[in-house]
Design a protein around this motif. Structure first.
Motif, short mmCIF file in Angstrom:
data_model
loop_
_atom_site.label_atom_id
_atom_site.label_comp_id
_atom_site.label_asym_id
_atom_site.label_seq_id
_atom_site.Cartn_x
_atom_site.Cartn_y
_atom_site.Cartn_z
N GLY A 151 87.47 35.69 47.17
CA GLY A 151 87.91 37.06 46.88
C GLY A 151 86.89 37.75 45.98
O GLY A 151 87.01 37.73 44.77
N LEU A 152 85.85 38.33 46.63
CA LEU A 152 84.75 38.91 45.85
C LEU A 152 84.76 40.43 45.95
O LEU A 152 83.75 41.06 46.25
CB LEU A 152 83.40 38.35 46.35
CG LEU A 152 83.03 36.90 46.04
CD1 LEU A 152 83.19 36.59 44.55
CD2 LEU A 152 83.78 35.89 46.86
N MET A 157 86.79 43.33 41.58
CA MET A 157 86.86 42.51 40.36
C MET A 157 86.12 41.18 40.55
O MET A 157 85.33 40.78 39.70
CB MET A 157 88.33 42.23 40.01
CG MET A 157 89.12 43.45 39.61
SD MET A 157 88.56 44.20 38.07
CE MET A 157 89.12 43.02 36.87
N VAL A 176 85.29 39.74 53.88
CA VAL A 176 84.26 40.76 54.15
C VAL A 176 82.90 40.16 53.78
O VAL A 176 82.53 40.13 52.60
CB VAL A 176 84.52 42.04 53.32
CG1 VAL A 176 83.48 43.11 53.60
CG2 VAL A 176 85.94 42.56 53.56
N LEU A 191 80.20 41.51 51.20
CA LEU A 191 80.39 41.42 49.75
C LEU A 191 79.67 40.21 49.15
O LEU A 191 79.45 40.15 47.94
CB LEU A 191 81.89 41.33 49.41
CG LEU A 191 82.72 42.56 49.76
CD1 LEU A 191 84.20 42.27 49.54
CD2 LEU A 191 82.28 43.74 48.90
N MET A 251 90.64 35.49 43.54
CA MET A 251 90.87 36.85 43.03
C MET A 251 91.23 37.73 44.22
O MET A 251 90.38 38.40 44.81
CB MET A 251 89.59 37.35 42.33
CG MET A 251 89.78 38.64 41.56
SD MET A 251 91.24 38.61 40.53
CE MET A 251 90.87 39.80 39.29
N HIS A 262 98.78 37.29 49.94
CA HIS A 262 97.45 36.71 50.20
C HIS A 262 97.34 35.34 49.52
O HIS A 262 96.80 34.39 50.10
CB HIS A 262 96.35 37.62 49.68
CG HIS A 262 96.43 39.02 50.20
ND1 HIS A 262 97.15 40.01 49.57
CD2 HIS A 262 95.91 39.59 51.31
CE1 HIS A 262 97.06 41.12 50.26
NE2 HIS A 262 96.33 40.90 51.33
N THR A 264 96.68 39.42 40.44
CA THR A 264 97.96 39.82 39.84
C THR A 264 99.03 39.69 40.92
O THR A 264 98.98 40.42 41.92
CB THR A 264 97.92 41.27 39.34
OG1 THR A 264 96.85 41.40 38.41
CG2 THR A 264 99.23 41.65 38.66
N GLY A 289 89.89 46.05 33.69
CA GLY A 289 89.35 46.86 34.79
C GLY A 289 87.97 46.42 35.25
O GLY A 289 87.44 45.39 34.81
N ASP A 330 101.84 46.50 41.50
CA ASP A 330 102.20 45.95 40.18
C ASP A 330 103.48 46.60 39.64
O ASP A 330 104.30 45.94 39.00
CB ASP A 330 101.05 46.15 39.18
CG ASP A 330 99.85 45.28 39.54
OD1 ASP A 330 99.98 44.46 40.47
OD2 ASP A 330 98.80 45.42 38.91
P1 NAD Z 1 89.81 44.28 46.10
O1 NAD Z 1 90.67 44.73 47.22
O2 NAD Z 1 88.60 45.05 45.75
O3 NAD Z 1 89.35 42.73 46.34
C1 NAD Z 1 90.15 41.75 46.94
C2 NAD Z 1 89.25 40.91 47.86
O4 NAD Z 1 89.97 39.81 48.40
C3 NAD Z 1 88.73 41.71 49.07
O5 NAD Z 1 87.31 41.70 49.07
C4 NAD Z 1 89.32 40.98 50.28
O6 NAD Z 1 88.45 40.97 51.39
C5 NAD Z 1 89.50 39.58 49.71
N1 NAD Z 1 90.49 38.77 50.43
C6 NAD Z 1 91.77 39.05 50.74
N2 NAD Z 1 92.36 38.01 51.37
C7 NAD Z 1 91.41 37.04 51.45
C8 NAD Z 1 91.41 35.71 52.00
N3 NAD Z 1 92.48 35.18 52.59
N4 NAD Z 1 90.26 35.01 51.92
C9 NAD Z 1 89.16 35.52 51.33
N5 NAD Z 1 89.10 36.77 50.79
C10 NAD Z 1 90.22 37.51 50.85
O7 NAD Z 1 90.80 44.16 44.85
P2 NAD Z 1 90.39 44.07 43.28
O8 NAD Z 1 90.40 45.44 42.69
O9 NAD Z 1 89.21 43.19 43.13
O10 NAD Z 1 91.73 43.35 42.73
C11 NAD Z 1 91.95 41.96 42.91
C12 NAD Z 1 93.16 41.56 42.04
O11 NAD Z 1 92.88 41.87 40.66
C13 NAD Z 1 94.45 42.31 42.41
O12 NAD Z 1 95.53 41.44 42.30
C14 NAD Z 1 94.52 43.41 41.34
O13 NAD Z 1 95.85 43.81 41.10
C15 NAD Z 1 93.90 42.72 40.13
N6 NAD Z 1 93.26 43.59 39.15
C16 NAD Z 1 92.43 44.61 39.53
C17 NAD Z 1 91.83 45.42 38.55
C18 NAD Z 1 90.91 46.56 38.90
O14 NAD Z 1 90.60 47.37 38.01
N7 NAD Z 1 90.45 46.67 40.14
C19 NAD Z 1 92.09 45.16 37.18
C20 NAD Z 1 92.91 44.09 36.83
C21 NAD Z 1 93.49 43.30 37.83
#
Ligand code: NAD
Length: 298
Positions: free
Chosen positions: A7-8, A11, A32, A35, A63, A69, A95, A123, A246
């Protein structure tokens, strides 16, 4: 120490970058493939599926967007839990619902795997700068074993309690975040509609009793802070859809515990309405647009 990272996204990408910078060996996978390219250029090894990530690693980090997921990756047929070597320390930073975190941890414990739920706060800025707050649920020994890994990506590492406690604390935090972000946007718009300059008003609020994290570090009005998503057409950052998720988790927890969360319920409806108007992929500070008669802001 070798770490597998799945999950890259917004974040996970910068978190993985900081692990490489700190000298950890990294194996990465995301649905993807594009990434993974910048991380490979920095020395990470990209693999074609999640099963390959968990082979011969000392630690696995995930992540991912939401509960479904995480549950599907770890527990469904061919789930990772059955493939992971019990010596591997497993850390889920997504989360998700506390119950989902507990379910995965239960399956991990059955196989003698140490698992932590470790959602983050701070963030995309905190992820890039390596200043995240980790809110951790799980055993004290697991928490201690993970310190060098957390330290490479974050500044504050907090133990909330047993499995699921990290998620519960994170959900409380994000409910409060949504409330003060919406309140901040509402107050700034009121000032602007009455002839105030948004930057001057923000400077006043941040030095007065209305001060909060959104005002200090993440101003929702375009042009007030150069580096905030608001000044970049609400791109990057924390998606409205993820905030809606959330806030849904906070309302589920409220129902289950008979808690009154009137402001949390209002915030969920507000951000959900905003998402259904086509804004789900924007940063959550775009709630500012909700208050504007002129929607040309974005
Ligand atoms: P994002 O959508 O940018 O990234 C998630 C990644 O997971 C995607 O690249 C997706 O392709 C990948 N993915 C999904 N299913 C998968 C699988 N089965 N195998 C491999 N890869 C897979 O989301 P984000 O903003 O990075 O957020 C990730 C988590 O962190 C969420 O739970 C979010 O609530 C939490 N979070 C986000 C932030 C923020 O500011 N963006 C801050 C704190 C917490």
């Amino acid at each position: 120490m070798k770490i597998g990272f799945i999950g890259l996204g917004l974040m996970g990408g910068p978190m993985a970058h900081n692990l490489l910078k700190a000298g950890f060996e990294l194996k990465v996978f995301d649905l993807v493939p594009a990434l993974l390219k910048p991380l490979v250029q920095e020395g990470a090894m990209a693999v074609d599926n999640a099963q390959l990530v968990v082979e011969n690693v000392d630690c696995l980090i995930t992540m991912l967007p939401a509960s479904e997921h995480v549950l599907s990756l770890y527990l469904k047929d061919e789930g990772l839990i059955e493939k992971i070597d019990p010596k591997t320390l497993v850390i889920d930073c997504s989360t998700i619902a506390p119950d989902a975190a507990k379910n995965v941890a239960e399956a991990a414990v059955k196989r003698s795997i140490t698992m932590l739920d470790a959602p983050v706060s701070g963030g995309t800025k905190g992820a890039k700068e390596g200043t995240l707050t980790f809110i951790v649920g799980g055993s004290t020994s697991g928490f201690e074993a993970a310190q060098p890994i957390f330290s490479a990506m974050g500044k504050n590492i907090l133990h909330a309690g047993d499995h699921g406690a990290g998620q519960m604390a994170k959900i409380c935090n994000n409910m409060l975040l949504a409330i003060h972000m919406a309140g901040t946007a509402e107050a700034i718009q009121l000032g602007v509609n009455n002839g105030l300059d948004p930057k001057v008003l923000s400077d006043i609020l941040v030095q007065s009793s209305g001060r909060n994290w959104s005002l200090e570090l993440y101003n929702p009005y375009p042009g007030v802070m150069d580096m905030s998503p608001a000044s970049n057409h609400y791109q990057g950052g924390f998606k409205v859809n993820l905030m809606v998720k959330d806030l849904g988790l906070s309302q589920q927890a409220a129902l289950l515990s008979h808690s009154s969360t009137p402001l949390g319920a209002l915030a969920r409806n507000l951000f959900n309405l905003h998402a259904t108007q086509g804004n789900g992929q924007l940063d959550f500070s775009s709630i500012q647009c909700f208050y504007q008669a002129d929607k040309d802001l974005v």
